[in-house]
Design an enzyme around this catalytic site. Structure first.
Site, PDB file in Angstrom:
ATOM      1  N   ALA A  28       4.422  -4.075  12.972  1.00  0.00           N
ATOM      2  CA  ALA A  28       5.679  -5.150  11.549  1.00  0.00           C
ATOM      3  C   ALA A  28       4.810  -5.534  11.091  1.00  0.00           C
ATOM      4  O   ALA A  28       5.025  -7.476  10.714  1.00  0.00           O
ATOM      5  CB  ALA A  28       6.526  -5.599  12.867  1.00  0.00           C
ATOM      6  N   ASP A  38       7.329  -4.468  17.816  1.00  0.00           N
ATOM      7  CA  ASP A  38       5.613  -5.410  17.451  1.00  0.00           C
ATOM      8  C   ASP A  38       4.939  -5.617  18.889  1.00  0.00           C
ATOM      9  O   ASP A  38       5.944  -5.941  19.608  1.00  0.00           O
ATOM     10  CB  ASP A  38       5.678  -6.166  16.499  1.00  0.00           C
ATOM     11  CG  ASP A  38       3.902  -6.277  16.199  1.00  0.00           C
ATOM     12  OD1 ASP A  38       3.395  -5.475  14.421  1.00  0.00           O
ATOM     13  OD2 ASP A  38       3.308  -6.582  17.133  1.00  0.00           O
ATOM     14  N   SER A  65      -0.450   4.338   8.649  1.00  0.00           N
ATOM     15  CA  SER A  65      -1.753   2.868   8.381  1.00  0.00           C
ATOM     16  C   SER A  65      -2.744   4.538   7.958  1.00  0.00           C
ATOM     17  O   SER A  65      -2.320   5.543   8.198  1.00  0.00           O
ATOM     18  CB  SER A  65      -2.353   2.940  10.342  1.00  0.00           C
ATOM     19  OG  SER A  65      -1.536   1.988  11.074  1.00  0.00           O
ATOM     20  N   LEU A  85       1.023   0.892  -1.003  1.00  0.00           N
ATOM     21  CA  LEU A  85       2.232  -0.132  -2.244  1.00  0.00           C
ATOM     22  C   LEU A  85       0.872  -1.422  -1.261  1.00  0.00           C
ATOM     23  O   LEU A  85      -0.238  -0.884  -0.997  1.00  0.00           O
ATOM     24  CB  LEU A  85       2.831  -0.614  -0.683  1.00  0.00           C
ATOM     25  CG  LEU A  85       2.810  -1.593   0.009  1.00  0.00           C
ATOM     26  CD1 LEU A  85       1.398  -3.074   0.233  1.00  0.00           C
ATOM     27  CD2 LEU A  85       4.079  -1.843   1.471  1.00  0.00           C
ATOM     28  N   GLU A 126      -0.711  -5.001  -1.912  1.00  0.00           N
ATOM     29  CA  GLU A 126       0.155  -6.427  -1.497  1.00  0.00           C
ATOM     30  C   GLU A 126       0.770  -7.488  -2.659  1.00  0.00           C
ATOM     31  O   GLU A 126      -0.017  -7.167  -3.672  1.00  0.00           O
ATOM     32  CB  GLU A 126      -0.656  -7.201  -0.387  1.00  0.00           C
ATOM     33  CG  GLU A 126      -0.893  -6.739   0.945  1.00  0.00           C
ATOM     34  CD  GLU A 126      -1.189  -7.381   1.918  1.00  0.00           C
ATOM     35  OE1 GLU A 126      -2.352  -8.978   1.648  1.00  0.00           O
ATOM     36  OE2 GLU A 126      -2.461  -6.649   2.761  1.00  0.00           O
ATOM     37  N   LEU A 134      -9.816   2.562  -6.487  1.00  0.00           N
ATOM     38  CA  LEU A 134      -9.490   1.394  -7.578  1.00  0.00           C
ATOM     39  C   LEU A 134     -10.437   0.336  -7.576  1.00  0.00           C
ATOM     40  O   LEU A 134     -11.036  -0.379  -8.284  1.00  0.00           O
ATOM     41  CB  LEU A 134      -8.663   0.727  -6.906  1.00  0.00           C
ATOM     42  CG  LEU A 134      -6.829   1.894  -7.007  1.00  0.00           C
ATOM     43  CD1 LEU A 134      -6.346   1.700  -5.656  1.00  0.00           C
ATOM     44  CD2 LEU A 134      -7.029   1.653  -8.982  1.00  0.00           C
ATOM     45  N   CYS A 142      -8.327  -4.011   2.621  1.00  0.00           N
ATOM     46  CA  CYS A 142      -8.281  -2.456   3.084  1.00  0.00           C
ATOM     47  C   CYS A 142      -9.321  -2.006   1.962  1.00  0.00           C
ATOM     48  O   CYS A 142      -9.918  -0.948   2.237  1.00  0.00           O
ATOM     49  CB  CYS A 142      -7.120  -1.943   1.946  1.00  0.00           C
ATOM     50  SG  CYS A 142      -5.851  -2.235   3.032  1.00  0.00           S
ATOM     51  N   LYS A 180      -5.481 -12.372  -3.906  1.00  0.00           N
ATOM     52  CA  LYS A 180      -4.801 -11.681  -5.189  1.00  0.00           C
ATOM     53  C   LYS A 180      -3.790 -12.584  -5.321  1.00  0.00           C
ATOM     54  O   LYS A 180      -3.175 -12.936  -4.669  1.00  0.00           O
ATOM     55  CB  LYS A 180      -4.807 -11.059  -5.284  1.00  0.00           C
ATOM     56  CG  LYS A 180      -3.506  -9.550  -4.374  1.00  0.00           C
ATOM     57  CD  LYS A 180      -3.521  -8.599  -4.171  1.00  0.00           C
ATOM     58  CE  LYS A 180      -2.883  -8.376  -5.569  1.00  0.00           C
ATOM     59  NZ  LYS A 180      -2.271  -6.461  -5.090  1.00  0.00           N
TER      60      LYS A 180
HETATM   61  N1  LIG Z   1      -2.293  -4.166   3.495  1.00  0.00           N
HETATM   62  C1  LIG Z   1      -2.078  -3.220   2.901  1.00  0.00           C
HETATM   63  O1  LIG Z   1      -2.172  -3.650   1.738  1.00  0.00           O
HETATM   64  C2  LIG Z   1      -2.205  -2.135   3.171  1.00  0.00           C
HETATM   65  C3  LIG Z   1      -1.372  -1.134   2.196  1.00  0.00           C
HETATM   66  C4  LIG Z   1      -1.511   0.045   2.553  1.00  0.00           C
HETATM   67  C5  LIG Z   1      -1.932   0.790   3.998  1.00  0.00           C
HETATM   68  N2  LIG Z   1      -2.392  -0.548   4.626  1.00  0.00           N
HETATM   69  C6  LIG Z   1      -2.928   0.338   6.246  1.00  0.00           C
HETATM   70  O2  LIG Z   1      -2.245   0.242   6.848  1.00  0.00           O
HETATM   71  C7  LIG Z   1      -1.996  -0.181   8.678  1.00  0.00           C
HETATM   72  C8  LIG Z   1      -1.659  -1.643   8.445  1.00  0.00           C
HETATM   73  O3  LIG Z   1      -2.025  -2.638   7.783  1.00  0.00           O
HETATM   74  P1  LIG Z   1      -0.820  -3.846   7.500  1.00  0.00           P
HETATM   75  O4  LIG Z   1      -2.348  -4.810   6.610  1.00  0.00           O
HETATM   76  O5  LIG Z   1       0.349  -3.711   7.945  1.00  0.00           O
HETATM   77  O6  LIG Z   1      -2.068  -4.365   9.282  1.00  0.00           O
HETATM   78  P2  LIG Z   1      -1.719  -5.788  10.076  1.00  0.00           P
HETATM   79  O7  LIG Z   1      -2.285  -6.240  10.320  1.00  0.00           O
HETATM   80  O8  LIG Z   1      -0.351  -6.260   9.132  1.00  0.00           O
HETATM   81  O9  LIG Z   1      -0.148  -5.127  10.829  1.00  0.00           O
HETATM   82  C9  LIG Z   1      -0.210  -4.226  11.973  1.00  0.00           C
HETATM   83  C10 LIG Z   1       0.261  -5.021  12.972  1.00  0.00           C
HETATM   84  O10 LIG Z   1       0.467  -4.078  14.060  1.00  0.00           O
HETATM   85  C11 LIG Z   1       0.439  -4.310  15.410  1.00  0.00           C
HETATM   86  N3  LIG Z   1       0.411  -3.617  16.383  1.00  0.00           N
HETATM   87  C12 LIG Z   1      -1.158  -3.504  16.588  1.00  0.00           C
HETATM   88  N4  LIG Z   1      -1.458  -2.667  17.817  1.00  0.00           N
HETATM   89  C13 LIG Z   1       0.000  -2.625  18.272  1.00  0.00           C
HETATM   90  C14 LIG Z   1       0.448  -1.822  19.276  1.00  0.00           C
HETATM   91  N5  LIG Z   1      -0.156  -1.090  20.319  1.00  0.00           N
HETATM   92  N6  LIG Z   1       1.713  -1.670  20.002  1.00  0.00           N
HETATM   93  C15 LIG Z   1       2.355  -2.236  18.726  1.00  0.00           C
HETATM   94  N7  LIG Z   1       1.813  -3.229  17.995  1.00  0.00           N
HETATM   95  C16 LIG Z   1       0.653  -2.983  17.587  1.00  0.00           C
HETATM   96  C17 LIG Z   1      -0.414  -6.053  15.394  1.00  0.00           C
HETATM   97  O11 LIG Z   1       0.463  -6.428  16.109  1.00  0.00           O
HETATM   98  C18 LIG Z   1       0.261  -6.160  13.543  1.00  0.00           C
HETATM   99  O12 LIG Z   1       1.353  -6.752  13.625  1.00  0.00           O
HETATM  100  C19 LIG Z   1      -3.579  -0.531   8.272  1.00  0.00           C
HETATM  101  O13 LIG Z   1      -4.537   1.387   8.262  1.00  0.00           O
HETATM  102  C20 LIG Z   1      -4.078  -0.379   6.797  1.00  0.00           C
HETATM  103  O14 LIG Z   1      -5.382  -0.003   6.179  1.00  0.00           O
HETATM  104  C21 LIG Z   1      -2.772  -1.315   4.185  1.00  0.00           C
END
Ligand SMILES: NC(=O)c1ccc[n+]([C@@H]2O[C@H](COP(=O)([O-])OP(=O)(O)OC[C@H]3O[C@@H](n4cnc5c(N)ncnc54)[C@H](O)[C@@H]3O)[C@@H](O)[C@H]2O)c1
Length: 455
Positions: free
Chosen positions: A11, A35, A129, A161, A163, A225, A274, A337
């Site tokens: 989440a 989560d 992810s 997306l 941020e 990018l 990222c 950013k």
């Molecule tokens: N942040 C961005 O802008 C973005 C954009 C595109 C893709 N991504 C990708 O998306 C993925 C997630 O990124 P994010 O920024 O949302 O990460 P984040 O750290 O904000 O969120 C990940 C969540 O996963 C939860 N988690 C971890 N292990 C778990 C488990 N075993 N069971 C349940 N929950 C669990 C964590 O508690 C955390 O809340 C990454 O692979 C990232 O590279 C991120």
């Protein structure tokens, strides 16, 4: 009464907003976001969401309690759903083989095993992810290990997306990419996911591919990018030596429709969770296939970013007569950013640490990221100020670290009046009116163009 039950494990910045958008747009589906971080799940249930994104609260409020639910009961969410998005973090590995480069897939694998343990009916498991190319193969191997006839189909649906503009990006994505195996089961699962997005995304923006192309495209998109930022930043260094102005160069170059004008602003460097991680991952993958030249090529994007951060601090020290000991320096912005509270890999972290190493007195102000800054710099002798005017009072220098819109319209005359003289301004985002600030009395140091100095 719901026509599909969708779960999302994770989440965070991706799982929360993505699922909120699906729930808002598709009231006929039940969406459960799970989560293991209870504080995060609790916050999603209040109006103080765990992340800051413009417009996100409205999206969440439209669906929460109707068809959007947040829970720590991961097993329950898995059991209930036939479609499971996995959006857990995939950071760079910090230990063992591939440390500092490869993706750490332990969280992903734990989720895969939990899905396997809890499932008694077929599921579509979606890689949300960002993952190394070929991860789907590993996932399929784990998920189909029990051999009890429960079938799992793994789909890659990377999230693009950004941020700060997550809600807009989810509402009107440039594209949604859905990759699958090209078997009859794979194509059927692919169509199920296409059907979800088709509720609001025009058909021509929903792109399908094989699963490996989808996995790789996400890494490549981020690499491209980041490469643009490093490219223009490298040119900013040359501009400073040659009296060219990087803003003018970027404008002229970007007007070529083959190049395009976006992502060509010189800055102190890129940050965020990222870009660096995904390029390192790409580099590692290339290395593991023996493609050393390809690996070196992409690695240089990160090298250039580090150079730019270092260059920025060096320029500050040099401008301030080669010593900043005991000088008060206000960092305006700490998030990586504008329009986000996220500070992961923010250049401001590097700059703050370096300034402290030089024994400056660092003051940090940011409209949304002070809490995260406190966490990043825990134990460091930093002052935090909500109010930028207070941060600048008595300072020798202000450095713009984040392109927050409100910094453009501050009363810079008032700020100048409250600072030590000579007053320095380092614009790490090139967002201010440099000549105007110079006329107010500041010594102004833009990126990629000559400084405006009174001495
Ligand atoms: N942040 C961005 O802008 C973005 C954009 C595109 C893709 N991504 C990708 O998306 C993925 C997630 O990124 P994010 O920024 O949302 O990460 P984040 O750290 O904000 O969120 C990940 C969540 O996963 C939860 N988690 C971890 N292990 C778990 C488990 N075993 N069971 C349940 N929950 C669990 C964590 O508690 C955390 O809340 C990454 O692979 C990232 O590279 C991120």
């Amino acid at each position: 009464m719901f026509t599909k039950r969708i779960a999302c494990i994770g989440a965070g910045y991706v799982g929360g907003p993505t699922m909120a958008m699906i729930a808002m747009k598709c009231p006929q589906y039940k969406v459960i976001v799970a989560d293991l971080n209870k504080a995060r799940i609790d916050a999603w249930q209040t109006d103080s969401l765990p992340i800051y994104e413009p417009g996100l609260l409205d999206v969440v409020q439209a669906a929460r309690g109707r068809n959007l639910f947040f829970t720590t009961d991961i097993a329950g969410a898995i059991r209930e759903a036939e479609i499971i998005f996995v959006s857990v973090n995939t950071p760079t590995k910090t230990f063992g083989e591939g440390a500092g480069r490869a993706a750490d897939l332990q969280y992903w694998e734990k989720v895969a095993r939990e899905i396997l343990r809890e499932s008694t009916s077929p599921k579509i498991v979606i890689e949300k992810s960002t993952l190394p190319v070929k991860t789907a193969q590993t996932m399929e191997t784990i998920l189909n290990a029990k051999g009890d006839g429960v079938h799992f189909e793994v789909i890659s649906n990377p999230e693009f997306l950004a941020e700060g503009t997550a809600v807009k990006d989810l509402l009107e994505p440039d594209r949604v990419l859905i990759g699958s195996r090209e078997t009859p089961e794979g194509l059927k699962a692919r169509q199920e996911i296409v059907d979800i997005y088709a509720n609001w995304v025009p058909a021509e923006r929903i792109v399908t591919s094989n699963v490996w192309s989808a996995e790789l495209s996400k890494l490549v998109a981020n690499a491209f990018l980041a490469q643009r930022i490093s490219s223009i930043n490298s040119i900013s260094a040359l501009c400073e030596k040659t009296e060219a102005n990087v803003r003018e160069v970027a404008h002229a170059v970007g007007m070529d429709s083959r190049v395009g004008s976006r992502f060509l602003n010189a800055s102190v460097g890129f940050g965020g969770s990222c870009f660096k991680k995904d390029i390192l991952n790409l580099v590692y993958i290339c290395e593991s296939y023996g493609l050393h030249e390809v690996a070196r090529y992409w690695e240089s994007v990160i090298t250039m970013n580090e150079y730019q951060e270092q260059r920025f601090v060096r320029a500050m020290i040099r401008a301030m007569f080669n010593t900043i000991v005991d000088k008060r320096i206000a960092l305006f912005g700490f998030s990586f950013k504008a329009d986000t509270s996220d500070t992961r890999e923010s250049p401001a972290i590097f700059v703050a640490r370096k300034l402290m190493e030089e024994r400056a007195r660092v003051v940090i102000t940011d409209p949304k990221a002070i809490e995260n800054a406190r966490h990043d710099l825990e134990g460091a002798p930093v002052e935090y100020a909500e109010d930028p005017y207070q941060a600048a009072r008595g300072a020798h220098a202000v450095a713009i670290m984040t392109e927050w819109e409100e910094y453009r319209t501050l009363d810079w005359g008032k700020i100048y009046g409250s600072m030590e003289k000579p007053a320095f301004l380092f614009d790490g985002r090139n967002i201010l009116d440099h000549k105007g600030l110079y006329e107010l009395g500041f010594n102004v140091y833009p990126l990629g163009s000559p400084a405006y100095r009174h001495f």
